[in-house]
Design an enzyme around this catalytic site. Structure first.
Site, PDB file in Angstrom:
ATOM      1  N   HIS A   1      -3.463   7.570   3.180  1.00  0.00           N
ATOM      2  CA  HIS A   1      -3.934   5.946   2.532  1.00  0.00           C
ATOM      3  C   HIS A   1      -5.301   5.623   3.085  1.00  0.00           C
ATOM      4  O   HIS A   1      -5.532   5.626   4.132  1.00  0.00           O
ATOM      5  CB  HIS A   1      -2.859   4.843   2.822  1.00  0.00           C
ATOM      6  CG  HIS A   1      -3.382   3.515   2.643  1.00  0.00           C
ATOM      7  ND1 HIS A   1      -3.636   3.344   1.382  1.00  0.00           N
ATOM      8  CD2 HIS A   1      -3.474   2.221   3.350  1.00  0.00           C
ATOM      9  CE1 HIS A   1      -3.899   2.108   1.255  1.00  0.00           C
ATOM     10  NE2 HIS A   1      -3.686   1.165   2.441  1.00  0.00           N
TER      11      HIS A   1
ATOM     12  N   ASN B   1     -10.149  -0.274   0.155  1.00  0.00           N
ATOM     13  CA  ASN B   1      -8.570  -0.106   0.150  1.00  0.00           C
ATOM     14  C   ASN B   1      -7.958  -0.418  -1.256  1.00  0.00           C
ATOM     15  O   ASN B   1      -8.143  -1.700  -1.583  1.00  0.00           O
ATOM     16  CB  ASN B   1      -8.056  -0.901   1.394  1.00  0.00           C
ATOM     17  CG  ASN B   1      -6.726  -0.971   1.687  1.00  0.00           C
ATOM     18  OD1 ASN B   1      -5.986  -0.254   0.413  1.00  0.00           O
ATOM     19  ND2 ASN B   1      -6.084  -1.205   2.524  1.00  0.00           N
TER      20      ASN B   1
ATOM     21  N   CYS C   1       0.795  -1.140  -0.018  1.00  0.00           N
ATOM     22  CA  CYS C   1      -0.086  -0.081   0.034  1.00  0.00           C
ATOM     23  C   CYS C   1       0.917   1.408   0.143  1.00  0.00           C
ATOM     24  O   CYS C   1       0.547   2.307  -0.288  1.00  0.00           O
ATOM     25  CB  CYS C   1      -0.867   0.084   1.302  1.00  0.00           C
ATOM     26  SG  CYS C   1      -2.113  -1.577   1.264  1.00  0.00           S
TER      27      CYS C   1
HETATM   28  N1  COA Z   1     -18.078  -9.532   8.544  1.00  0.00           N
HETATM   29  C1  COA Z   1     -18.350  -9.983   9.880  1.00  0.00           C
HETATM   30  N2  COA Z   1     -17.640 -10.280  10.657  1.00  0.00           N
HETATM   31  C2  COA Z   1     -16.419 -10.300  10.466  1.00  0.00           C
HETATM   32  C3  COA Z   1     -16.036  -9.940   9.253  1.00  0.00           C
HETATM   33  C4  COA Z   1     -16.822  -9.468   8.199  1.00  0.00           C
HETATM   34  N3  COA Z   1     -16.602  -9.021   7.027  1.00  0.00           N
HETATM   35  N4  COA Z   1     -14.560  -9.992   8.986  1.00  0.00           N
HETATM   36  C5  COA Z   1     -14.095 -10.425  10.317  1.00  0.00           C
HETATM   37  N5  COA Z   1     -15.203 -10.533  11.132  1.00  0.00           N
HETATM   38  C6  COA Z   1     -15.374 -11.222  12.329  1.00  0.00           C
HETATM   39  C7  COA Z   1     -14.158 -11.882  12.529  1.00  0.00           C
HETATM   40  O1  COA Z   1     -14.224 -13.412  12.211  1.00  0.00           O
HETATM   41  C8  COA Z   1     -13.864 -11.975  14.160  1.00  0.00           C
HETATM   42  O2  COA Z   1     -15.025 -12.814  14.859  1.00  0.00           O
HETATM   43  P1  COA Z   1     -14.409 -13.657  16.156  1.00  0.00           P
HETATM   44  O3  COA Z   1     -14.260 -12.649  16.909  1.00  0.00           O
HETATM   45  O4  COA Z   1     -15.693 -14.429  16.336  1.00  0.00           O
HETATM   46  O5  COA Z   1     -13.032 -14.375  15.742  1.00  0.00           O
HETATM   47  C9  COA Z   1     -14.337 -10.713  14.392  1.00  0.00           C
HETATM   48  O6  COA Z   1     -14.953 -10.119  13.225  1.00  0.00           O
HETATM   49  C10 COA Z   1     -13.303  -9.927  14.495  1.00  0.00           C
HETATM   50  O7  COA Z   1     -13.513  -8.623  15.156  1.00  0.00           O
HETATM   51  P2  COA Z   1     -12.654  -7.348  15.764  1.00  0.00           P
HETATM   52  O8  COA Z   1     -11.378  -8.104  16.006  1.00  0.00           O
HETATM   53  O9  COA Z   1     -13.156  -6.765  16.707  1.00  0.00           O
HETATM   54  O10 COA Z   1     -12.403  -6.654  14.306  1.00  0.00           O
HETATM   55  P3  COA Z   1     -11.794  -5.130  14.078  1.00  0.00           P
HETATM   56  O11 COA Z   1     -12.638  -4.269  14.842  1.00  0.00           O
HETATM   57  O12 COA Z   1     -10.328  -5.442  14.400  1.00  0.00           O
HETATM   58  O13 COA Z   1     -12.159  -4.952  12.875  1.00  0.00           O
HETATM   59  C11 COA Z   1     -10.772  -5.256  10.668  1.00  0.00           C
HETATM   60  C12 COA Z   1     -11.545  -5.893  11.747  1.00  0.00           C
HETATM   61  C13 COA Z   1     -10.057  -6.233   9.605  1.00  0.00           C
HETATM   62  C14 COA Z   1     -11.753  -4.139   9.982  1.00  0.00           C
HETATM   63  C15 COA Z   1      -9.693  -4.135  11.047  1.00  0.00           C
HETATM   64  O14 COA Z   1      -8.870  -5.029  12.175  1.00  0.00           O
HETATM   65  C16 COA Z   1      -8.694  -3.325  10.370  1.00  0.00           C
HETATM   66  O15 COA Z   1      -9.379  -2.671   9.565  1.00  0.00           O
HETATM   67  N6  COA Z   1      -7.666  -3.920  10.423  1.00  0.00           N
HETATM   68  C17 COA Z   1      -6.593  -3.263   9.381  1.00  0.00           C
HETATM   69  C18 COA Z   1      -6.949  -3.807   7.987  1.00  0.00           C
HETATM   70  C19 COA Z   1      -6.070  -3.075   6.971  1.00  0.00           C
HETATM   71  O16 COA Z   1      -6.550  -1.877   6.980  1.00  0.00           O
HETATM   72  N7  COA Z   1      -5.307  -3.724   6.238  1.00  0.00           N
HETATM   73  C20 COA Z   1      -4.582  -2.895   5.083  1.00  0.00           C
HETATM   74  C21 COA Z   1      -3.545  -2.213   5.750  1.00  0.00           C
HETATM   75  S1  COA Z   1      -2.552  -1.433   4.478  1.00  0.00           S
END
Ligand code: COA
Length: 330
Positions: A257, A287, A117
């Site tokens: 970003h 993204n 990214c």
């Molecule tokens: N829909 C529903 N539930 C989902 C899901 C979706 N699309 N994706 C993940 N989940 C679930 C997971 O299975 C997990 O369930 P569990 O707790 O039963 O195992 C739970 O949601 C995860 O929740 P949480 O850890 O509270 O989510 P979060 O607040 O961390 O949000 C992201 C998840 C991925 C959105 C967040 O961590 C994020 O944006 N991370 C950075 C990602 C990114 O930008 N990457 C590129 C960087 S350049």
């Protein structure tokens, strides 16, 4: 007084695939998610997804043509083409040489920068250094991704987050005192396994087993990536301001970003940049990795948010981890 030559962004352009995929459509695709979950956690409402006739090269060329038209530069005048991407059309040769051929930019030296990214921002800094060293006068820097082709459409942790697109900038020298004011780049390869494609590369070439288990797709530990992204982008904002000898109140527009609205808000809060000075389009594109900042910049210019004299700060973060920042006076 600035010692290096002034390098300015003379033109921008972007291109995205025609097909828009809205959050509400995932359920019908058999993915256990909801519009509410995606919007609350990420701010994303929809993203563009490439169809059969669209490629990284076609989107890059469309974005590049627009940027060159604005800059008043022809393909024959390009000395260099740098493409930031982690989803090239082919693994060999580079996306940049494919773009060179598509544009007919016969004089240009063309190569890719693979920083996920952060690819466009890294490419911009390589371009600035090339121009400072006297190796080039006119450079096309493109950030382009077809992440829809390398994510696992059965993995709700990743497939809802990404989108496809391309953004392009033409860099030229400036005789006025405007252009790139400061640059900052960092990497930390010890954290590579938090966001990666585990197999299918030269270490473990593709097999039927890899294909079946999907370990050639993007895998991500979302929470850890989130924390690192906020920490690194916040620090990068401080460094870019220090480098430019400016304070946050001097920044007219922050273009981060576009990975996640919560990451953007936390970064802007740390940088002390108010919400109205932060550009956000993650809701419409998801993204788009290396393409996200140049697409956002092109939209910001089209919306009249960047004019002569506007000071813009870019900040990026991606797999690697890689991160960086840049301050530009337009
Ligand atoms: N829909 C529903 N539930 C989902 C899901 C979706 N699309 N994706 C993940 N989940 C679930 C997971 O299975 C997990 O369930 P569990 O707790 O039963 O195992 C739970 O949601 C995860 O929740 P949480 O850890 O509270 O989510 P979060 O607040 O961390 O949000 C992201 C998840 C991925 C959105 C967040 O961590 C994020 O944006 N991370 C950075 C990602 C990114 O930008 N990457 C590129 C960087 S350049």
């Amino acid at each position: 007084m600035k010692q290096r030559p002034w390098v300015m962004i003379a033109g921008t352009g972007h291109a995205v695939p025609k097909r828009v995929l809205r959050n509400e459509e995932f359920a019908a695709m058999g993915i256990d998610t909801s519009d509410e979950w995606i919007r609350e956690r990420t701010g994303i409402r929809e993203r563009h997804i490439a169809g059969p006739g669209e490629s990284l090269t076609s989107l890059s060329a469309e974005a590049a043509h627009k940027a060159m038209a604005v800059a008043g530069v022809t393909a024959a005048e390009l000395d260099m083409i740098i493409v930031g991407t982690c989803s090239p059309d082919r693994l060999l040769p580079s996306a940049a040489v494919e773009l060179q051929a598509a544009l007919g930019a016969t004089r240009a030296v063309a190569f890719d920068v693979d920083a996920a990214c952060s690819g466009w921002l890294y490419g911009m800094q390589v371009a600035e250094a090339m121009m400072a060293a006297g190796n080039a006068e006119t450079i096309l820097v493109v950030g382009a991704e077809l992440l829809s082709r390398i994510v696992n459409w059965k993995d709700r942790n990743t497939c809802v987050l990404f989108g496809d697109g391309a953004g392009a900038c033409v860099l030229t020298r400036s005789t006025k005192q405007r252009g790139i004011l400061s640059c900052y780049m960092r990497s930390d390869g010890t954290l590579a396994n938090l966001l990666h494609r585990p197999k299918g590369g030269a270490a473990e070439p593709m097999t039927a087993e890899i294909l079946a288990e999907g370990s050639h797709f993007v895998h991500m530990k979302g929470r850890e990536v989130f924390k690192n992204a906020v920490r690194s982008m916040s620090d990068a904002c401080d460094r870019a301001l220090d480098g430019a000898k400016l304070s946050s109140s001097d920044i007219d527009l922050l273009i981060p970003h576009q990975a996640n609205l919560r990451i953007i808000e936390a970064t802007a809060k740390h940088a002390n940049v108010p919400r109205e000075k932060v550009f956000v389009n993650v809701d419409r594109y998801g993204n788009t990795s290396a393409a996200s900042i140049p697409i956002a910049l092109d939209e910001a210019i089209a919306q009249g948010r960047v004019k002569d004299g506007t000071i813009v700060m870019f900040v990026a973060f991606g797999a690697g981890f890689t991160w960086g920042s840049m301050v530009v006076r337009f």
